[in-house]
Design a protein around this motif. Structure first.
Motif, PDB file in Angstrom:
ATOM      1  N   PHE A 160       0.830  -1.208   0.000  1.00 21.85           N
ATOM      2  CA  PHE A 160       0.000   0.000   0.000  1.00 21.85           C
ATOM      3  C   PHE A 160       0.867   1.261   0.000  1.00 21.85           C
ATOM      4  N   GLY A 161       1.771   1.304  -0.977  1.00 28.25           N
ATOM      5  CA  GLY A 161       2.630   2.475  -1.136  1.00 28.25           C
ATOM      6  C   GLY A 161       3.516   2.752   0.072  1.00 28.25           C
ATOM      7  N   GLY A 162       3.893   1.712   0.785  1.00 30.30           N
ATOM      8  CA  GLY A 162       4.758   1.866   1.947  1.00 30.30           C
ATOM      9  C   GLY A 162       4.013   1.924   3.274  1.00 30.30           C
ATOM     10  N   ARG A 163       2.688   1.990   3.222  1.00 28.65           N
ATOM     11  CA  ARG A 163       1.905   2.066   4.472  1.00 28.65           C
ATOM     12  C   ARG A 163       1.828   0.717   5.175  1.00 28.65           C
ATOM     13  N   TRP A 164       1.912  -0.378   4.402  1.00 22.74           N
ATOM     14  CA  TRP A 164       1.823  -1.722   4.976  1.00 22.74           C
ATOM     15  C   TRP A 164       3.170  -2.422   4.983  1.00 22.74           C
ATOM     16  N   GLY A 165       4.221  -1.707   4.702  1.00 25.05           N
ATOM     17  CA  GLY A 165       5.555  -2.298   4.702  1.00 25.05           C
ATOM     18  C   GLY A 165       6.555  -1.353   4.071  1.00 25.05           C
ATOM     19  N   ALA A 166       7.667  -1.158   4.750  1.00 27.00           N
ATOM     20  CA  ALA A 166       8.702  -0.235   4.266  1.00 27.00           C
ATOM     21  C   ALA A 166       9.389  -0.804   3.023  1.00 27.00           C
ATOM     22  N   PRO A 167       9.447  -0.026   1.941  1.00 24.15           N
ATOM     23  CA  PRO A 167      10.115  -0.488   0.718  1.00 24.15           C
ATOM     24  C   PRO A 167      11.581  -0.868   0.962  1.00 24.15           C
ATOM     25  N   GLU A 168      12.198  -0.250   1.951  1.00 25.94           N
ATOM     26  CA  GLU A 168      13.604  -0.564   2.257  1.00 25.94           C
ATOM     27  C   GLU A 168      13.782  -2.034   2.636  1.00 25.94           C
ATOM     28  N   GLN A 169      12.757  -2.621   3.246  1.00 22.10           N
ATOM     29  CA  GLN A 169      12.846  -4.046   3.595  1.00 22.10           C
ATOM     30  C   GLN A 169      12.875  -4.919   2.335  1.00 22.10           C
ATOM     31  N   LEU A 170      12.096  -4.536   1.336  1.00 24.40           N
ATOM     32  CA  LEU A 170      12.133  -5.261   0.067  1.00 24.40           C
ATOM     33  C   LEU A 170      13.486  -5.062  -0.608  1.00 24.40           C
ATOM     34  N   ASP A 171      14.015  -3.846  -0.570  1.00 19.61           N
ATOM     35  CA  ASP A 171      15.339  -3.577  -1.140  1.00 19.61           C
ATOM     36  C   ASP A 171      16.411  -4.443  -0.475  1.00 19.61           C
ATOM     37  N   ARG A 172      16.341  -4.573   0.843  1.00 20.18           N
ATOM     38  CA  ARG A 172      17.304  -5.402   1.587  1.00 20.18           C
ATOM     39  C   ARG A 172      17.203  -6.862   1.143  1.00 20.18           C
ATOM     40  N   PHE A 173      15.971  -7.354   0.978  1.00 18.26           N
ATOM     41  CA  PHE A 173      15.793  -8.734   0.534  1.00 18.26           C
ATOM     42  C   PHE A 173      16.368  -8.929  -0.873  1.00 18.26           C
ATOM     43  N   LEU A 174      16.067  -8.015  -1.783  1.00 13.90           N
ATOM     44  CA  LEU A 174      16.575  -8.148  -3.157  1.00 13.90           C
ATOM     45  C   LEU A 174      18.098  -8.069  -3.200  1.00 13.90           C
ATOM     46  N   GLN A 175      18.681  -7.219  -2.374  1.00 14.02           N
ATOM     47  CA  GLN A 175      20.142  -7.141  -2.306  1.00 14.02           C
ATOM     48  C   GLN A 175      20.711  -8.470  -1.800  1.00 14.02           C
ATOM     49  N   ALA A 176      20.122  -9.003  -0.724  1.00 13.05           N
ATOM     50  CA  ALA A 176      20.598 -10.268  -0.172  1.00 13.05           C
ATOM     51  C   ALA A 176      20.425 -11.399  -1.187  1.00 13.05           C
ATOM     52  N   TYR A 177      19.305 -11.410  -1.894  1.00  7.53           N
ATOM     53  CA  TYR A 177      19.077 -12.430  -2.924  1.00  7.53           C
ATOM     54  C   TYR A 177      20.158 -12.336  -4.010  1.00  7.53           C
ATOM     55  N   ALA A 178      20.430 -11.128  -4.488  1.00  4.22           N
ATOM     56  CA  ALA A 178      21.424 -10.950  -5.554  1.00  4.22           C
ATOM     57  C   ALA A 178      22.806 -11.410  -5.106  1.00  4.22           C
ATOM     58  N   VAL A 179      23.185 -11.098  -3.879  1.00  6.65           N
ATOM     59  CA  VAL A 179      24.486 -11.528  -3.356  1.00  6.65           C
ATOM     60  C   VAL A 179      24.526 -13.053  -3.275  1.00  6.65           C
ATOM     61  N   GLU A 180      23.473 -13.655  -2.738  1.00  8.98           N
ATOM     62  CA  GLU A 180      23.446 -15.111  -2.598  1.00  8.98           C
ATOM     63  C   GLU A 180      23.459 -15.802  -3.951  1.00  8.98           C
ATOM     64  N   LYS A 181      22.697 -15.286  -4.908  1.00  5.82           N
ATOM     65  CA  LYS A 181      22.648 -15.894  -6.242  1.00  5.82           C
ATOM     66  C   LYS A 181      23.995 -15.767  -6.948  1.00  5.82           C
ATOM     67  N   ALA A 182      24.604 -14.588  -6.879  1.00 11.01           N
ATOM     68  CA  ALA A 182      25.922 -14.392  -7.508  1.00 11.01           C
ATOM     69  C   ALA A 182      26.959 -15.326  -6.874  1.00 11.01           C
ATOM     70  N   THR A 183      26.895 -15.469  -5.563  1.00  7.92           N
ATOM     71  CA  THR A 183      27.833 -16.337  -4.852  1.00  7.92           C
ATOM     72  C   THR A 183      27.628 -17.796  -5.260  1.00  7.92           C
ATOM     73  N   LEU A 184      26.376 -18.244  -5.303  1.00  9.51           N
ATOM     74  CA  LEU A 184      26.095 -19.620  -5.730  1.00  9.51           C
ATOM     75  C   LEU A 184      26.635 -19.896  -7.134  1.00  9.51           C
ATOM     76  N   GLU A 185      26.371 -18.977  -8.053  1.00  9.17           N
ATOM     77  CA  GLU A 185      26.810 -19.181  -9.441  1.00  9.17           C
ATOM     78  C   GLU A 185      28.329 -19.158  -9.558  1.00  9.17           C
ATOM     79  N   ALA A 186      28.979 -18.264  -8.848  1.00  6.71           N
ATOM     80  CA  ALA A 186      30.444 -18.192  -8.892  1.00  6.71           C
ATOM     81  C   ALA A 186      31.060 -19.473  -8.336  1.00  6.71           C
ATOM     82  N   ARG A 187      30.532 -19.950  -7.237  1.00  9.02           N
ATOM     83  CA  ARG A 187      31.080 -21.175  -6.621  1.00  9.02           C
ATOM     84  C   ARG A 187      30.831 -22.400  -7.488  1.00  9.02           C
ATOM     85  N   LYS A 188      29.722 -22.423  -8.241  1.00  4.88           N
ATOM     86  CA  LYS A 188      29.477 -23.518  -9.187  1.00  4.88           C
ATOM     87  C   LYS A 188      30.593 -23.597 -10.223  1.00  4.88           C
ATOM     88  N   GLN A 189      31.148 -22.428 -10.559  1.00  4.82           N
ATOM     89  CA  GLN A 189      32.222 -22.356 -11.550  1.00  4.82           C
ATOM     90  C   GLN A 189      33.601 -22.583 -10.930  1.00  4.82           C
TER      91      GLN A 189
END
Length: 122
Positions: free
Chosen positions: A69-98
């Protein structure tokens, strides 16, 4: 040799979703159908801190469904933190596969510096 990379994230890897939740000390993701405010969604549900509804990750399309609800039901920064953590984890998984080594450093501005080293790097 150093290279700067910008990643546009599509959330498609369940292992990386789980690891991102672990990294942020979030509850483990749960697969299923859920109700958002005025709609429903099916996928991997991630419960972000202080969000009224979960973020739902559709790993087939890479898209997210959520209603904050445009930030009223959840801070967008929390979603940003999740996406950042996901990107780091995915990049790490792919690099280690190689067979690459991954070195991580948190920066003062909240960003994360990843250094991926191949066997040929010095």
């Amino acid at each position: 040799m150093s290279h700067i990379v910008t990643i546009e994230t599509e959330v498609r890897d369940v292992t990386a979703i789980r690891q991102a939740c672990d990294r942020l000390t979030l509850p483990p993701p749960i697969y299923g159908q859920t109700r958002l405010f005025s709609s429903g969604a099916t996928g991997w549900q991630v419960k972000l801190p202080d969000w009224q509804y979960p973020v739902v990750c559709d790993v087939n399309t890479g898209r997210l469904a959520y209603d904050n609800f445009g930030g009223r039901w959840g801070a967008p920064e929390q979603l940003d933190r999740f996406l950042q953590a996901y990107a780091v984890e995915k990049a790490t998984l792919e690099a280690r596969k190689q067979g690459y080594s991954v070195f991580e450093r948190s920066l003062d501005d909240g960003s994360i510096h990843l250094r991926i080293q191949t066997g040929a790097d010095t």
